[in-house]
Design an enzyme around this catalytic site. Structure first.
Site, mmCIF file in Angstrom:
data_model
loop_
_atom_site.group_PDB
_atom_site.id
_atom_site.type_symbol
_atom_site.label_atom_id
_atom_site.label_comp_id
_atom_site.label_asym_id
_atom_site.label_seq_id
_atom_site.Cartn_x
_atom_site.Cartn_y
_atom_site.Cartn_z
ATOM 1 N NE ARG A 446 -3.971 -0.253 2.500
ATOM 2 C CZ ARG A 446 -4.700 0.123 3.502
ATOM 3 N NH1 ARG A 446 -4.558 -0.777 4.509
ATOM 4 N NH2 ARG A 446 -5.347 1.043 3.590
ATOM 5 C CB SER A 492 -6.240 10.484 3.394
ATOM 6 O OG SER A 492 -5.479 9.496 4.197
ATOM 7 C CD GLN A 494 -5.210 5.167 6.851
ATOM 8 O OE1 GLN A 494 -4.575 4.889 5.975
ATOM 9 N NE2 GLN A 494 -5.933 4.025 7.477
ATOM 10 C CG ASP A 640 -13.207 2.127 5.665
ATOM 11 O OD1 ASP A 640 -12.409 2.408 4.617
ATOM 12 O OD2 ASP A 640 -12.662 2.526 6.720
ATOM 13 N NE ARG A 671 -11.517 -2.453 1.192
ATOM 14 C CZ ARG A 671 -11.497 -2.031 2.223
ATOM 15 N NH1 ARG A 671 -11.808 -0.686 2.647
ATOM 16 N NH2 ARG A 671 -10.886 -2.661 3.281
ATOM 17 N NE ARG A 713 -13.443 -1.574 6.312
ATOM 18 C CZ ARG A 713 -13.972 -1.954 7.616
ATOM 19 N NH1 ARG A 713 -14.984 -2.640 7.859
ATOM 20 N NH2 ARG A 713 -13.256 -1.403 8.503
HETATM 21 O O1 SPQ Z 1 -6.157 0.756 8.554
HETATM 22 P P1 SPQ Z 1 -6.887 0.541 7.268
HETATM 23 O O2 SPQ Z 1 -6.255 -1.057 6.900
HETATM 24 O O3 SPQ Z 1 -6.321 1.538 6.070
HETATM 25 O O4 SPQ Z 1 -8.329 0.336 7.309
HETATM 26 C C1 SPQ Z 1 -9.354 0.856 6.452
HETATM 27 C C2 SPQ Z 1 -10.426 -0.411 6.641
HETATM 28 O O5 SPQ Z 1 -11.343 -0.649 5.520
HETATM 29 O O6 SPQ Z 1 -10.670 -0.715 7.563
HETATM 30 C C3 SPQ Z 1 -8.934 1.184 5.049
HETATM 31 F F1 SPQ Z 1 -8.893 0.132 4.293
HETATM 32 O O7 SPQ Z 1 -10.002 1.719 7.010
HETATM 33 C C4 SPQ Z 1 -9.367 3.451 7.017
HETATM 34 C C5 SPQ Z 1 -10.140 4.087 6.058
HETATM 35 O O8 SPQ Z 1 -10.264 3.740 4.701
HETATM 36 C C6 SPQ Z 1 -9.205 3.814 8.484
HETATM 37 C C7 SPQ Z 1 -9.157 5.051 8.641
HETATM 38 C C8 SPQ Z 1 -8.330 5.482 9.732
HETATM 39 O O9 SPQ Z 1 -8.378 4.921 10.878
HETATM 40 O O10 SPQ Z 1 -7.968 6.805 9.824
HETATM 41 C C9 SPQ Z 1 -9.041 6.120 7.580
HETATM 42 C C10 SPQ Z 1 -9.573 5.587 6.249
HETATM 43 O O11 SPQ Z 1 -8.380 5.650 5.490
HETATM 44 P P2 SPQ Z 1 -7.990 6.859 4.486
HETATM 45 O O12 SPQ Z 1 -6.617 6.300 3.545
HETATM 46 O O13 SPQ Z 1 -9.144 7.304 3.759
HETATM 47 O O14 SPQ Z 1 -7.462 7.738 5.571
#
Ligand code: SPQ
Length: 760
Positions: A446, A492, A494, A640, A671, A713
């Site tokens: 990733r 995002s 994250q 998600d 996905r 998922r």
């Molecule tokens: O932790 P992970 O693997 O990235 O998990 C996912 C999920 O579907 O459980 C994404 F695949 O959730 C992310 C979400 O898509 C969790 C998250 C967070 O806790 O901050 C934010 C989202 O990701 P992003 O890339 O949009 O910031």
């Protein structure tokens, strides 16, 4: 690879090597060699086709016994003349000693007159310092073409009949060359074992012996000691009669060969003795805790041990080493009743992170006990944070303060969890120590540049692979990060959270502007821990001025997990479901908005606020759905939930179009593609586009076999599709459901879907 491989000692290990070598074409000829008392074993090996020919050492000399057992009978006693040992080892490009460690010195003595510089010599002994020391005693100096090795694999049975072709497949193997070893010989032995499927490491003999003393020799001693003690008790009181599986598992290794284990203990005594002392001290500690009724500490000891064992098990996450899980879903059914789905994953991660950085003790309720959140928990334990639990979703975190984390001794393994890796990269960039972040195959594919590039602008030093993926090698830049004003190119949470965490260690202000609202749990939880966070429209700003004060956290149920039931109950006629205590933070409720636009019947009841987060009970009843164009502003708020929303779209009358969702392509799987492929297999008209999908709904969802590509998922979304399918659906590769929702299969069965989980 080798023309002639000579194996000394064709028992379980030697026989398994021979079988694997033959199966993988690693030698043209395999010759067995042994003492007279091994002759039956060698004859058996020849009869079973494990070896091509064999030679026997007899009291009267060396006897060549080629091809037939009856020939062998006639040849005892050197009747053919010549020197059979010479014959045995002549032209062998590899000699492998597969006999117990105690015999190796004598074997070196036997080999000495025939030692050839054109042959590579290796062994499989369980201790390696003793092998090098024996070689030094016999040859004066360790020969350059001796490459000791140790496959960490075995079984309690012995003899060639128990040999297994895959005994070493995906098992660790350690090579321990001496300093003067010929690199070409080392490489050849490495390739030889890799050819049998072993996972090869190279290290010095002393390091090997200290590791094995701890993880193999001490456990064997402990098992022997326990059974010795209890065996005597059993003679008086028949305790074994009532012993069950736990006792059987724990004492399995006490069935090993006592002679061999005495030899191993003798050979590695220097490493084993201090460990026995440490273990005695640990037992004395537990004795003291019990004697003084300190159950809190006893709990911490057991809880730490449980999580350390989990870390050990995590190494086996490689799909080739773990069981694969398949879901078999019988079509039809409806969802009825009441349920509380597990805790929110995003909040569970953050509760560990911020609770650890806080001053004081944080109690967490509703924590998600699933692999992703547990990976974060383990990472903080590895950085010296004392965390008790989880037990029934409850944790106690003894915060170490913002500057209290300690350097982890090993790399931090984050499994499948993107959130752990991206948020930790920001937090660790400004620490006074270096760290390495690793993950499983999916996480290692990733994109990480989205965090490492803005972090680099702040002065962080993080190395990735050329592709911009994990492992991340972080050089801590304590006191050297500088705040930036960053406009995110993608929505995002994250990336936003990563930069906020880095900003807490940077000089000046760090601001992050998001192109569209994303989940704001980091900002809310920081505020809950009294850390100053400024929010101005789409811009969030933090500085290093501030401290976190411990606060209790009540994690609500995860709306992303609830989504499977919101869709399931909507599409399955006659469903009526109440989902309790679900987090309805407005940055997460896109799924409810989208389903309602499609005509779903979802009621939000009993709205309240728990620990700074809005929570409600959701009642959902089946309703006819219609296709829609999904508004783009809802995409980050339901990011998600699209896998299961695609299933809703397949059941809706008319067309559903999703666009602006290119982020879906870089989740645990792509996905968009994976869902489109699976839906098409089930007969649904689903066309993937670059940034979304077009689904013609209303037709029939058929049966068939689809794969989740290891994405939790996707696995759960296709399971839910079974409720409206016209035939059974099989979903392959579902082990990753444990990353976010281990209870899924039990809960969905209880509520009305006929799902059977098969492990293989
Ligand atoms: O932790 P992970 O693997 O990235 O998990 C996912 C999920 O579907 O459980 C994404 F695949 O959730 C992310 C979400 O898509 C969790 C998250 C967070 O806790 O901050 C934010 C989202 O990701 P992003 O890339 O949009 O910031």
């Amino acid at each position: 690879m080798f023309n002639k491989l000579c194996i000394i000692g064709v028992g379980l290990i030697g026989g398994s090597v021979a079988k694997a070598v033959r199966a993988n074409g690693l030698a043209k000829t395999i010759v067995g060699y042994g003492r007279e008392q091994d002759s039956i074993n060698l004859q058996t090996a020849k009869r079973l086709g494990v070896i091509d020919e064999f030679y026997i050492e007899t009291p009267v000399g060396w006897v060549a016994a080629l091809s037939q057992p009856n020939e062998y009978q006639g040849m005892l006693g050197c009747q053919k003349g010549g020197n059979p040992t010479y014959e045995a080892f002549k032209d062998a490009d590899c000699v492998l000693i597969a006999t117990p460690v105690a015999s190796i010195e004598a074997i070196f003595e036997q080999l000495k007159p025939f030692w050839s510089k054109d042959t590579i010599y290796t062994d499989v002994g369980s201790t390696k310092g003793s092998v090098l020391a024996a070689a030094e005693r016999v040859f004066g100096v360790v020969p350059e073409n001796l490459v000791p090795a140790h496959p960490i694999a075995g079984a309690e049975q012995s003899g060639v009949e128990a040999a297994l072709v895959d005994l070493f497949f995906h098992k660790r193997l350690i090579i321990t060359p001496a300093n003067n070893a010929n690199p070409e010989a080392v490489q050849k032995i490495k390739t030889f074992w890799q050819g049998q499927g072993a996972l090869v490491s190279v290290m010095n003999a002393q390091h090997h012996d200290s590791i094995l003393a701890a993880t193999s020799h001490l456990p064997h001693i402990l098992a022997f000691a326990l059974v010795d003690m209890l065996g005597h008790k059993d003679e008086q009181t028949e305790i074994f009669k009532y012993a069950a599986g736990g006792f059987r598992d724990f004492t399995r290794i006490a069935s090993s060969d006592p002679t061999m284990w005495v030899d191993i203990c003798k050979a590695n005594k220097q490493e084993i003795l201090p460990l026995i002392e440490q273990l005695s001290a640990e037992l004395a500690k537990i004795h003291g805790l019990l004697a003084y009724d300190d159950y809190q500490q006893l709990f911490s000891t057991f809880a730490y041990a449980k999580s350390a064992r989990q870390r050990f098990l995590n190494q086996f996450e490689d799909p080739n080493m773990t069981k694969s899980i398949t879901f078999h879903i019988k079509n039809g059914g409806r969802l009825q009743g009441e349920a509380r789905v597990p805790g929110d994953k995003s909040m569970s991660h953050r509760s560990i992170m911020l609770g650890s950085l806080a001053e004081g003790v944080t109690h967490v309720k509703g924590f998600l006990e699933a692999e992703d959140a547990l990976a974060t928990l383990q990472a903080f334990r590895d950085m010296g944070v004392e965390i008790e639990g989880p037990v029934n979703g409850e944790l106690t975190i003894h915060g170490v303060g913002k500057n209290g984390l300690k350097a982890p001794k090993n790399e931090l393994y984050l499994g499948n969890s993107g959130t752990s890796m991206r948020l930790l990269s920001g937090l660790l960039a400004g620490q006074p120590f270096n760290s390495v972040l690793t993950g499983d195959k999916s996480l290692s594919g990733r994109p990480m540049k989205r965090v490492t590039e803005p972090l680099a602008l702040m002065g962080a030093d993080i190395k990735t692979t050329e592709k911009g993926t994990a492992p991340l090698y972080i050089t801590g830049k304590a006191g050297q990060l500088k705040g930036i004003d960053y406009v995110m190119p993608m929505a995002s949470a994250q990336v936003k959270s990563c930069l906020i965490l880095a900003g807490m260690y940077a000089q000046g202000a760090t601001s992050v502007t998001e192109p569209a609202p994303t989940r704001d749990h980091t900002e809310r939880m920081l505020a809950g821990f009294s850390y100053p966070v400024k929010k101005d429209g789409s811009k969030v700003t933090v500085t290093a001025d501030g401290k976190l004060t411990a606060a209790d956290i009540d994690v609500p149920s995860d709306i992303s997990s609830a989504a499977f039931f919101l869709v399931g109950a909507s599409i399955a006629e006659g469903s009526d479901l109440l989902l309790k205590h679900v987090g309805i933070n407005p940055t997460r409720t896109g799924v409810i908005d989208i389903l309602r636009l499609m005509g779903a019947n979802i009621e939000i009841l009993n709205e309240r606020e728990v620990g700074g987060e809005p929570v409600a009970d959701l009642r959902v009843r089946s309703a006819p759905l219609k296709g829609i164009d999904i508004p783009e502003h809802l995409v980050p708020l339901a990011i998600d939930e699209f896998p299961v929303l695609f299933v809703a779209a397949a059941c809706a009358e008319g067309q559903t179009r999703l666009s602006g969702a290119e982020e879906l392509r870089v989740k645990e799987s792509d996905r968009i593609q994976v869902m489109a492929d699976g839906l098409q297999i089930l007969g649904v008209d689903a066309q993937p586009t670059e940034d979304g999908m077009i689904i013609q709904g209303g037709g029939n969802i058929g049966g068939g076999t689809v794969t989740s590509h290891g994405d939790h998922r996707i696995a759960m979304a296709f399971s839910i599709a079974g409720l409206r399918a016209s035939a059974a659906i099989t979903v392959l590769d579902c082990a990753n459901v444990n990353t976010s929702f281990p209870e899924f299969k039990d809960l969905v069965q209880r509520l009305g879907l006929d799902l059977v989980c098969e492990e293989s």
